[in-house]
Design a protein around this motif. Structure first.
Motif, PDB file in Angstrom:
ATOM      1  N   LEU A  28      45.376 -28.675  -0.500  1.00  0.00           N
ATOM      2  CA  LEU A  28      45.959 -27.509   0.180  1.00  0.00           C
ATOM      3  C   LEU A  28      44.933 -26.801   1.047  1.00  0.00           C
ATOM      4  O   LEU A  28      45.300 -26.088   1.976  1.00  0.00           O
ATOM      5  N   ASN A  29      43.664 -26.952   0.722  1.00  0.00           N
ATOM      6  CA  ASN A  29      42.625 -26.151   1.369  1.00  0.00           C
ATOM      7  C   ASN A  29      41.546 -27.000   2.026  1.00  0.00           C
ATOM      8  O   ASN A  29      41.245 -28.107   1.600  1.00  0.00           O
ATOM      9  N   ASN A  30      40.934 -26.419   3.063  1.00  0.00           N
ATOM     10  CA  ASN A  30      39.781 -26.994   3.739  1.00  0.00           C
ATOM     11  C   ASN A  30      38.750 -25.886   3.920  1.00  0.00           C
ATOM     12  O   ASN A  30      38.991 -24.961   4.688  1.00  0.00           O
ATOM     13  N   PRO A  31      37.639 -25.967   3.166  1.00  0.00           N
ATOM     14  CA  PRO A  31      37.246 -27.029   2.242  1.00  0.00           C
ATOM     15  C   PRO A  31      38.070 -27.007   0.947  1.00  0.00           C
ATOM     16  O   PRO A  31      38.778 -26.031   0.667  1.00  0.00           O
ATOM     17  N   VAL A  32      37.935 -28.082   0.180  1.00  0.00           N
ATOM     18  CA  VAL A  32      38.667 -28.232  -1.073  1.00  0.00           C
ATOM     19  C   VAL A  32      38.226 -27.149  -2.053  1.00  0.00           C
ATOM     20  O   VAL A  32      37.034 -26.935  -2.260  1.00  0.00           O
ATOM     21  N   HIS A  33      39.193 -26.433  -2.651  1.00  0.00           N
ATOM     22  CA  HIS A  33      38.921 -25.388  -3.647  1.00  0.00           C
ATOM     23  C   HIS A  33      39.006 -25.976  -5.052  1.00  0.00           C
ATOM     24  O   HIS A  33      39.602 -27.033  -5.255  1.00  0.00           O
ATOM     25  N   GLU A  34      38.465 -25.254  -6.012  1.00  0.00           N
ATOM     26  CA  GLU A  34      38.568 -25.664  -7.417  1.00  0.00           C
ATOM     27  C   GLU A  34      40.032 -25.857  -7.811  1.00  0.00           C
ATOM     28  O   GLU A  34      40.365 -26.792  -8.543  1.00  0.00           O
ATOM     29  N   GLN A  35      40.914 -24.976  -7.338  1.00  0.00           N
ATOM     30  CA  GLN A  35      42.334 -25.050  -7.700  1.00  0.00           C
ATOM     31  C   GLN A  35      42.985 -26.337  -7.200  1.00  0.00           C
ATOM     32  O   GLN A  35      43.971 -26.803  -7.775  1.00  0.00           O
TER      33      GLN A  35
END
Length: 126
Positions: A28-35
């Motif tokens: 879902l995110n850029n950069p990749v999140h812990e979630q």
């Protein structure tokens, strides 16, 4: 190898092998999140799964190549609009091909306990 607490018995699955090589994941995110790197079980989903599926819910859905990951992304757009790539080696955990009806190249990665999963990923180049 030490895996996170709370995994079912015989998890990772006995056929799983030590990680080696590149994997792809929808994010879902850029950069990749812990979630972005939480298993279904860590998200509190599919807690009623049994047998091998219970163990699979404790791993992360990953793919061996960009095309199969992009296919998954097109099937399930809610998973995210980014595709991330990581190079794994044995210290990162175990992995197993766990084919899904819609994606025969689906794999499950069971990361070791102290792996900072999101830090392994960068955005894949198309």
């Amino acid at each position: 190898m030490t895996f996170p607490d709370g995994l079912p018995d015989n998890c990772p699955l006995p056929a799983a092998v030590s990680c080696s090589g590149m994997i792809y994941m929808v994010s879902l995110n850029n950069p990749v999140h812990e979630q972005d790197c939480l298993s279904q079980a860590e998200r509190g989903r599919a807690i009623d799964a049994t047998g091998d599926n219970a163990c699979i819910r404790h791993g992360l859905s990953v793919f061996p190549d960009f095309a199969s990951c992009s296919h998954q992304q097109s099937l399930f757009p809610r998973l995210g609009k980014y595709i991330a790539i990581a190079r794994l080696d044995p210290r990162h955990g175990k992995i197993l091909q766990t084919p899904a009806k819609c994606n025969p190249l689906h794999m499950t990665w069971w990361p070791c306990k102290d792996v900072e999963r999101n830090l392994l990923f960068s955005m894949a180049e198309v």
